[in-house]
Enzyme design. Structure first.
Site, PDB file in Angstrom:
ATOM      1  N   GLY A 257       0.787  -1.233   0.000  1.00  0.00           N
ATOM      2  CA  GLY A 257       0.000   0.000   0.000  1.00  0.00           C
ATOM      3  C   GLY A 257       0.815   1.277   0.000  1.00  0.00           C
ATOM      4  N   GLY A 295       3.187  -3.833  -3.966  1.00  0.00           N
ATOM      5  CA  GLY A 295       3.010  -4.191  -5.366  1.00  0.00           C
ATOM      6  C   GLY A 295       3.177  -2.941  -6.206  1.00  0.00           C
ATOM      7  N   CYS A 371     -16.962   2.245 -27.141  1.00  0.00           N
ATOM      8  CA  CYS A 371     -18.216   2.977 -27.252  1.00  0.00           C
ATOM      9  C   CYS A 371     -18.820   3.170 -25.872  1.00  0.00           C
ATOM     10  CB  CYS A 371     -19.178   2.206 -28.142  1.00  0.00           C
ATOM     11  SG  CYS A 371     -18.432   1.713 -29.689  1.00  0.00           S
TER      12      CYS A 371
HETATM   13  C1  LIG Z   1      -2.861  -5.881  -2.933  1.00  0.00           C
HETATM   14  C2  LIG Z   1      -2.130  -6.323  -1.738  1.00  0.00           C
HETATM   15  C3  LIG Z   1      -0.810  -5.917  -1.525  1.00  0.00           C
HETATM   16  C4  LIG Z   1      -0.114  -4.920  -2.424  1.00  0.00           C
HETATM   17  O1  LIG Z   1      -0.717  -3.678  -2.335  1.00  0.00           O
HETATM   18  P1  LIG Z   1      -0.086  -2.429  -3.130  1.00  0.00           P
HETATM   19  O2  LIG Z   1      -1.054  -1.334  -2.874  1.00  0.00           O
HETATM   20  O3  LIG Z   1      -0.008  -2.826  -4.555  1.00  0.00           O
HETATM   21  O4  LIG Z   1       1.250  -2.177  -2.537  1.00  0.00           O
HETATM   22  C5  LIG Z   1      -0.144  -6.444  -0.442  1.00  0.00           C
HETATM   23  N1  LIG Z   1      -0.747  -7.325   0.416  1.00  0.00           N
HETATM   24  C6  LIG Z   1      -2.025  -7.709   0.238  1.00  0.00           C
HETATM   25  C7  LIG Z   1      -2.628  -8.667   1.189  1.00  0.00           C
HETATM   26  C8  LIG Z   1      -2.760  -7.224  -0.828  1.00  0.00           C
HETATM   27  O5  LIG Z   1      -4.027  -7.609  -0.980  1.00  0.00           O
END
Ligand SMILES: *Cc1c(COP(=O)(O)O)cnc(C)c1O
Length: 422
Positions: A257, A295, A371
């Site tokens: 996150g 991520g 569209c």
């Molecule tokens: C999606 C997710 C992440 C990665 O989140 P990002 O916002 O892409 O860094 C990490 N852990 C869990 C459990 C997730 O669902």
């Protein structure tokens, strides 16, 4: 109104894009301009830039903080391979991701999380010997315990981190773009279930499992100071829980996150500040390992979606540039409700015998070929004199982009994929 296209009045200066336009890396610019129009749109991944970024992230984190990559952000095998030397492992959230990541980066440690694990997925993960199970509910724990006990050749106990939906501090909640914690969600266990879950895991009723610590992925889009504050409160909660149950706390996974600012493509999450905050936290807990699993903030910057302007027209006073492709390839702006940062690469040559449409105003709305009025990639893009045939390159398209998009809608061709510096 004349039906003939308006000739551009201003020269298409390369510097005509807004302050928020991304700085296109040299290899991406060169390929975006040299690909023939028929091979656009295309995803261009700058793997050299990805390696540099991942290396910097790893160096910013203290040694007792493990870095996992959340594969769901972008599971392209080339991306996983490029990241592999810089991460301690990969977080997968489905049986599909488990099989895919295990094949792409064989032998690397995997953590299996995500809600709604099927018994078949859990059994497959046990057979694959995944390093951690992030358990999302009491039911999941019972299924995992039963399947772990039935393993044909039981090895060491399966390492488990129950995921808890802990309340976020008020400060963190204010800045979080996407909060998963402290309110009703399908993610993780309610904190009120912690006592019962811990009694199960430590009381001998789950002999095949060992509880290592807890997992908490509570919010997306937090800055470094907020992330550290959340980590401190999660660790504090975990320490007290494990003390109450007389169990050693080995590990706390504080999730991902880390913020990506789509309005400012040059901005980066403050990994150094975050690393310093986590260093203070682990120093206060000498036996504890932390794990982070970003991520978006790892892969967003390495991906670009390059395309060509097909048409330029004016509608009720607003200029529209219609590009090859659209949100069926790059759903991120539609999903998050933002303007995807982009740079215009003017092209002088116009090979056609018909006139070349051009923008009349100073800014355009860039839309795709679908569209639906939702197929807008960016609004208010400063592009005086933009013409059909010019190229547009969208930045921050390396995470939650192609793989979250509705590819089948309208049956347009798929984009190309190019991995630069591979
Ligand atoms: C999606 C997710 C992440 C990665 O989140 P990002 O916002 O892409 O860094 C990490 N852990 C869990 C459990 C997730 O669902």
């Amino acid at each position: 109104m004349s039906l003939s296209p308006t000739a551009p009045t201003a020269p298409t200066a390369p510097g005509a894009t807004a302050v928020t336009a991304p700085a296109v890396t040299a290899p991406v610019r060169a390929l975006a301009l040299s690909l023939p129009a028929g091979r656009l749109p295309a995803y261009l991944y700058d793997l050299g830039a990805l390696r540099e970024h991942a290396d910097a992230v790893r160096r910013a984190l203290p040694p007792r903080v493990e870095l996992y990559y959340a594969a769901k952000a972008n599971p392209e095998p080339e991306i996983l391979t490029a990241l592999s030397p810089y991460v301690d492992g990969f977080e997968v959230s489905s049986g599909g991701e488990l099989a895919h990541v295990a094949a792409a980066v064989p032998g690397r440690p995997l953590a299996f999380g995500g809600p709604g694990k099927t018994p078949a997925e859990t059994a497959a993960a046990l057979a694959a010997g995944v390093a951690r199970f992030h358990v999302e509910s009491a039911h999941e724990l019972r299924v995992l315990a039963a399947l772990a006990a039935e393993r044909p050749a039981p090895g060491p106990p399966v390492e488990v981190l129950p995921r808890f939906n802990l309340p976020l501090s008020a400060g963190a909640l204010h800045t979080s773009a996407l909060s998963m914690g402290g309110r009703p969600t399908p993610f993780g266990l309610d904190p009120s279930e912690a006592g019962e879950v811990m009694r199960h895991l430590t009381g001998g009723s789950c002999p095949g499992l060992r509880v290592r610590g807890i997992h908490a992925h509570l919010a997306s889009g937090l800055g470094a100071a907020d992330q550290v504050a959340v980590a401190e409160s999660v660790v504090d909660w975990a320490v007290r829980l494990f003390e109450r149950h007389g169990a050693p706390l080995h590990e706390v996974n504080i999730g991902g996150g880390m913020a990506v600012d789509y309005a400012d493509p040059a901005a980066r999450f403050d990994w150094a500040g975050y690393g310093a905050g986590l260093a203070r936290l682990v120093a206060a807990h000498p036996d504890l390992r932390l794990r982070v699993e970003p991520g978006r903030a790892l892969t967003a910057y390495c991906g670009w979606y390059a395309t060509e302007v097909l048409d330029v027209k004016r509608s009720h006073g607003e200029d529209f540039a219609v590009v090859r492709g659209g949100t069926h390839h790059l759903r991120t702006p539609a999903a998050k409700g933002h303007d995807q940062p982009c740079a215009v690469l003017p092209v002088a040559h116009w090979p056609h015998r018909w006139p070349r449409p051009a923008a009349r105003g100073d800014s355009v709305t860039v839309a795709g070929q679908l569209c639906t009025p939702k197929d807008v990639l960016a609004r208010g893009v400063p592009a005086p004199g933009l013409r059909a045939g010019d190229r547009v390159v969208f930045a921050l398209a390396g995470a939650y982009a192609w793989n979250i998009s509705h590819h089948g809608f309208l049956m347009h061709p798929r984009p190309g994929f190019h991995f630069l510096g591979g």
